[in-house]
Structure formats: structure tokens, C-alpha cells
Design a protein around this motif. Structure first.
Motif, PDB file in Angstrom:
ATOM      1  N   VAL A 162       0.842  -1.192   0.000  1.00 36.29           N
ATOM      2  CA  VAL A 162       0.000   0.000   0.000  1.00 36.29           C
ATOM      3  C   VAL A 162       0.882   1.248   0.000  1.00 36.29           C
ATOM      4  O   VAL A 162       1.973   1.261   0.568  1.00 36.29           O
ATOM      5  N   ARG A 163       0.360   2.287  -0.662  1.00 40.05           N
ATOM      6  CA  ARG A 163       1.057   3.568  -0.736  1.00 40.05           C
ATOM      7  C   ARG A 163       0.248   4.609   0.025  1.00 40.05           C
ATOM      8  O   ARG A 163      -0.915   4.868  -0.284  1.00 40.05           O
ATOM      9  N   HIS A 164       0.868   5.182   1.051  1.00 39.11           N
ATOM     10  CA  HIS A 164       0.219   6.232   1.837  1.00 39.11           C
ATOM     11  C   HIS A 164       0.388   7.572   1.100  1.00 39.11           C
ATOM     12  O   HIS A 164       1.358   7.756   0.361  1.00 39.11           O
ATOM     13  N   PRO A 165      -0.537   8.528   1.273  1.00 41.33           N
ATOM     14  CA  PRO A 165      -0.375   9.839   0.633  1.00 41.33           C
ATOM     15  C   PRO A 165       0.951  10.513   0.960  1.00 41.33           C
ATOM     16  O   PRO A 165       1.426  11.364   0.200  1.00 41.33           O
ATOM     17  N   SER A 166       1.578  10.151   2.078  1.00 40.91           N
ATOM     18  CA  SER A 166       2.873  10.729   2.444  1.00 40.91           C
ATOM     19  C   SER A 166       3.997  10.237   1.544  1.00 40.91           C
ATOM     20  O   SER A 166       5.082  10.800   1.522  1.00 40.91           O
ATOM     21  N   GLY A 167       3.753   9.136   0.801  1.00 38.76           N
ATOM     22  CA  GLY A 167       4.794   8.547  -0.025  1.00 38.76           C
ATOM     23  C   GLY A 167       5.291   7.218   0.501  1.00 38.76           C
ATOM     24  O   GLY A 167       5.962   6.480  -0.212  1.00 38.76           O
ATOM     25  N   TRP A 168       4.955   6.898   1.763  1.00 32.61           N
ATOM     26  CA  TRP A 168       5.371   5.623   2.368  1.00 32.61           C
ATOM     27  C   TRP A 168       4.721   4.450   1.653  1.00 32.61           C
ATOM     28  O   TRP A 168       3.547   4.495   1.284  1.00 32.61           O
ATOM     29  N   ILE A 169       5.471   3.386   1.424  1.00 28.24           N
ATOM     30  CA  ILE A 169       4.945   2.156   0.834  1.00 28.24           C
ATOM     31  C   ILE A 169       5.324   0.989   1.740  1.00 28.24           C
ATOM     32  O   ILE A 169       6.479   0.871   2.158  1.00 28.24           O
ATOM     33  N   GLY A 170       4.365   0.122   2.041  1.00 32.91           N
ATOM     34  CA  GLY A 170       4.656  -1.002   2.922  1.00 32.91           C
ATOM     35  C   GLY A 170       3.752  -2.183   2.647  1.00 32.91           C
ATOM     36  O   GLY A 170       2.813  -2.103   1.850  1.00 32.91           O
ATOM     37  N   PRO A 171       4.004  -3.318   3.308  1.00 28.23           N
ATOM     38  CA  PRO A 171       3.235  -4.539   3.078  1.00 28.23           C
ATOM     39  C   PRO A 171       1.815  -4.426   3.620  1.00 28.23           C
ATOM     40  O   PRO A 171       1.537  -3.669   4.543  1.00 28.23           O
ATOM     41  N   ALA A 172       0.920  -5.218   3.024  1.00 30.59           N
ATOM     42  CA  ALA A 172      -0.467  -5.236   3.476  1.00 30.59           C
ATOM     43  C   ALA A 172      -1.088  -6.579   3.121  1.00 30.59           C
ATOM     44  O   ALA A 172      -0.567  -7.327   2.291  1.00 30.59           O
ATOM     45  N   PHE A 173      -2.211  -6.862   3.764  1.00 27.71           N
ATOM     46  CA  PHE A 173      -2.946  -8.109   3.545  1.00 27.71           C
ATOM     47  C   PHE A 173      -4.423  -7.782   3.351  1.00 27.71           C
ATOM     48  O   PHE A 173      -4.956  -6.892   4.013  1.00 27.71           O
ATOM     49  N   GLN A 174      -5.084  -8.538   2.470  1.00 25.85           N
ATOM     50  CA  GLN A 174      -6.524  -8.428   2.279  1.00 25.85           C
ATOM     51  C   GLN A 174      -7.169  -9.730   2.729  1.00 25.85           C
ATOM     52  O   GLN A 174      -6.821 -10.803   2.235  1.00 25.85           O
ATOM     53  N   SER A 175      -8.102  -9.655   3.684  1.00 24.37           N
ATOM     54  CA  SER A 175      -8.745 -10.862   4.196  1.00 24.37           C
ATOM     55  C   SER A 175     -10.052 -10.502   4.876  1.00 24.37           C
ATOM     56  O   SER A 175     -10.105  -9.560   5.666  1.00 24.37           O
ATOM     57  N   ARG A 176     -11.099 -11.247   4.563  1.00 22.21           N
ATOM     58  CA  ARG A 176     -12.407 -11.101   5.224  1.00 22.21           C
ATOM     59  C   ARG A 176     -12.909  -9.650   5.195  1.00 22.21           C
ATOM     60  O   ARG A 176     -13.466  -9.144   6.163  1.00 22.21           O
ATOM     61  N   GLY A 177     -12.677  -8.967   4.088  1.00 23.55           N
ATOM     62  CA  GLY A 177     -13.131  -7.599   3.949  1.00 23.55           C
ATOM     63  C   GLY A 177     -12.266  -6.568   4.645  1.00 23.55           C
ATOM     64  O   GLY A 177     -12.613  -5.373   4.661  1.00 23.55           O
ATOM     65  N   MET A 178     -11.142  -6.975   5.224  1.00 23.76           N
ATOM     66  CA  MET A 178     -10.250  -6.055   5.921  1.00 23.76           C
ATOM     67  C   MET A 178      -8.959  -5.863   5.129  1.00 23.76           C
ATOM     68  O   MET A 178      -8.467  -6.798   4.483  1.00 23.76           O
ATOM     69  N   LEU A 179      -8.423  -4.647   5.162  1.00 21.03           N
ATOM     70  CA  LEU A 179      -7.103  -4.357   4.622  1.00 21.03           C
ATOM     71  C   LEU A 179      -6.191  -4.085   5.806  1.00 21.03           C
ATOM     72  O   LEU A 179      -6.329  -3.079   6.500  1.00 21.03           O
ATOM     73  N   VAL A 180      -5.274  -5.004   6.057  1.00 16.61           N
ATOM     74  CA  VAL A 180      -4.362  -4.888   7.191  1.00 16.61           C
ATOM     75  C   VAL A 180      -3.053  -4.303   6.677  1.00 16.61           C
ATOM     76  O   VAL A 180      -2.415  -4.881   5.793  1.00 16.61           O
ATOM     77  N   TRP A 181      -2.632  -3.151   7.234  1.00 20.72           N
ATOM     78  CA  TRP A 181      -1.429  -2.483   6.749  1.00 20.72           C
ATOM     79  C   TRP A 181      -0.714  -1.815   7.927  1.00 20.72           C
ATOM     80  O   TRP A 181      -1.060  -2.005   9.074  1.00 20.72           O
ATOM     81  N   GLY A 182       0.331  -1.061   7.636  1.00 24.90           N
ATOM     82  CA  GLY A 182       1.057  -0.328   8.668  1.00 24.90           C
ATOM     83  C   GLY A 182       1.809  -1.238   9.627  1.00 24.90           C
ATOM     84  O   GLY A 182       2.314  -2.296   9.258  1.00 24.90           O
ATOM     85  N   PHE A 183       1.888  -0.813  10.878  1.00 22.32           N
ATOM     86  CA  PHE A 183       2.631  -1.539  11.905  1.00 22.32           C
ATOM     87  C   PHE A 183       2.174  -2.992  12.010  1.00 22.32           C
ATOM     88  O   PHE A 183       2.987  -3.919  12.068  1.00 22.32           O
ATOM     89  N   THR A 184       0.860  -3.204  12.035  1.00 23.28           N
ATOM     90  CA  THR A 184       0.309  -4.551  12.205  1.00 23.28           C
ATOM     91  C   THR A 184       0.726  -5.462  11.058  1.00 23.28           C
ATOM     92  O   THR A 184       1.149  -6.603  11.273  1.00 23.28           O
TER      93      THR A 184
END
Length: 232
Positions: A162-184
Motif C-alpha cells: 500500500v502507498r500512503h499519501p505521504s509517499g510511504w509504501i509497505g506490506p499489506a494483507f486483504q482478508s475477510r473484507g479487511m485491509l491490514v497495513w502499517g505496523f500490524t
């Protein structure tokens, strides 16, 4: 009381976790002093229909910080908490009604620095040896609670960056209607690699987060440095 026997998947993961360093999870150096101590519970359980899973909650959209963001149960340490594990279990009980007696603490992970909120977070890895129904006890703080199957999280079709508006890009997961990103997502990605559960996935798949998304915390996840072009 007899200690519950640990499942077979525990030992390979614990072998790696015992020698883990903060650098395995983040490229941010944890300060020796300062920051507000806190802890989160990385709770792994099992269900007959989908196997191993992890407990994730979604913060309410009305919160001042981390609004709408998926997270592990957890929060700031209280003076009466015996240790970080006690903090994580207390917070999980307060947030989703988790029975601390249903949980076996496996390991304390390295302390991780979150400069956005000035928290020093200790993830507590645990096994849910006696799962039971959980739900949001404070709808103003927790909008949703889910047990996300590990099989879905490691499915290449459900892994993105995922790409944050700040420019940060990091890993993420899609599951059960949730997008898990950031620290978690960063902590999850690292643990999946350490356990040997991760599968190759197309890292050129990038989603843009909406402008209202809270600031991210750079987390290495799979050991590859996140891109942080406009965020410390």
C-alpha cells in the motif's frame, strides 16, 4: 493447573523468535529512553474450518488516532501491570472480552518504536489454547473483531503493498473484507517469514490508501526496507 501442550507449529516459530531483533521488524531504532510503553497481543488460534488464524480488530472510524485502522489488541502500559504480557492481556480483555486464562503466552518480541505516537510497543506472541467468542466491548473504540486465517494471509492473491499519501509504501494483507497495513501488517509479515509460512507474491501490486488514512509507521516486514519518501 496442567499447562496445555503446544501445537507442532509453535516450536519452529519460537526457535526463530527467540533470536529476533528489532531490526528484523523495523528500520527505526528504538530509543534507549523515552516513549510511552505499550504492548499488543499477537494471538494465534485454530478453528476446524480454516486452521490457524490471528485475532485482529478494526479501530473505530471516529477515533482521533489510528481511526479505522486494523490492529492487534493492545494499548499503553498501566503502573499496575506486572509486565508487557499483562498489559496486552488486560487490553485484549477490555477491548474484545478475551479471557486471559484462555491464552498461553509464547514469547515477548523486541520493543518497537512508533514515532508518530511516541509509543514503544512490545508485541506479545501467544497461543489461544481455548478459543471463545469475542466481540467489541467498546464500539466507540473498536468497530469490528475478526479471526483472519493464516492460509488467507499467505495466499499470494491476498498480499499487496500500500502507498500512503505521504509517499510511504509497505506490506499489506486483504482478508475477510479487511485491509491490514502499517505496523500490524509489518509485524505479521515478519512473523510469517520466521514461521516458514510465507509464500512468494507479486510485490508490484500496489494500492493507494485514501488521503484520510492515518500516518504509517515504517516497518520492514519481510526484511526488505519500506519506501519512505515523505515520512520519517
Amino acid at each position: 493447573m496442567t499447562e496445555p501442550q503446544l501445537p507442532a507449529w509453535c516450536e519452529p516459530l519460537l526457535t526463530r523468535v527467540r533470536s529476533a531483533r528489532a531490526e528484523d521488524f523495523t528500520r527505526l531504532r528504538t530509543p534507549a529512553n523515552g516513549g510511552r510503553a505499550s504492548a499488543v497481543l499477537v494471538l494465534l488460534g485454530e478453528q476446524p474450518e480454516h486452521g490457524l488464524d490471528v485475532l485482529i480488530l478494526q479501530r473505530a472510524a471516529t477515533l482521533r488516532t489510528h481511526a479505522g485502522q486494523p490492529a492487534f489488541p493492545g494499548g499503553a502500559c498501566d503502573p499496575d501491570d506486572k509486565d508487557e504480557a499483562a498489559t496486552a492481556l488486560r487490553e485484549a480483555h477490555e477491548e474484545v472480552g478475551l479471557d486471559p486464562e484462555s491464552v498461553t503466552v509464547l514469547a515477548q518480541l523486541p520493543r518497537l518504536w512508533i514515532p508518530v505516537s511516541s509509543f514503544v510497543v512490545t508485541p506479545i506472541l501467544a497461543w489461544w489454547h481455548r478459543p471463545h467468542p469475542v466481540h467489541s466491548r467498546e464500539p466507540a473504540e473498536v468497530a469490528h473483531v475478526a479471526r483472519l486465517p493464516i492460509a488467507e494471509l499467505v495466499d499470494p492473491a491476498n498480499r499487496v503493498r500500500v502507498r500512503h499519501p505521504s509517499g510511504w509504501i509497505g506490506p499489506a494483507f486483504q482478508s475477510r473484507g479487511m485491509l491490514v497495513w502499517g505496523f500490524t501488517a509489518g509485524v505479521l509479515a515478519t512473523l510469517l517469514e520466521m514461521a516458514g509460512w510465507a509464500r512468494p507474491w507479486p510485490q508490484d501490486r500496489v494500492l493507494d490508501l485514501p488521503p484520510t488514512s492515518p500516518p504509517p509507521t515504517p516497518t520492514a516486514g519481510t526484511g526488505e526496507p519500506d519506501e519512505a519518501t515523505a515520512h520519517p
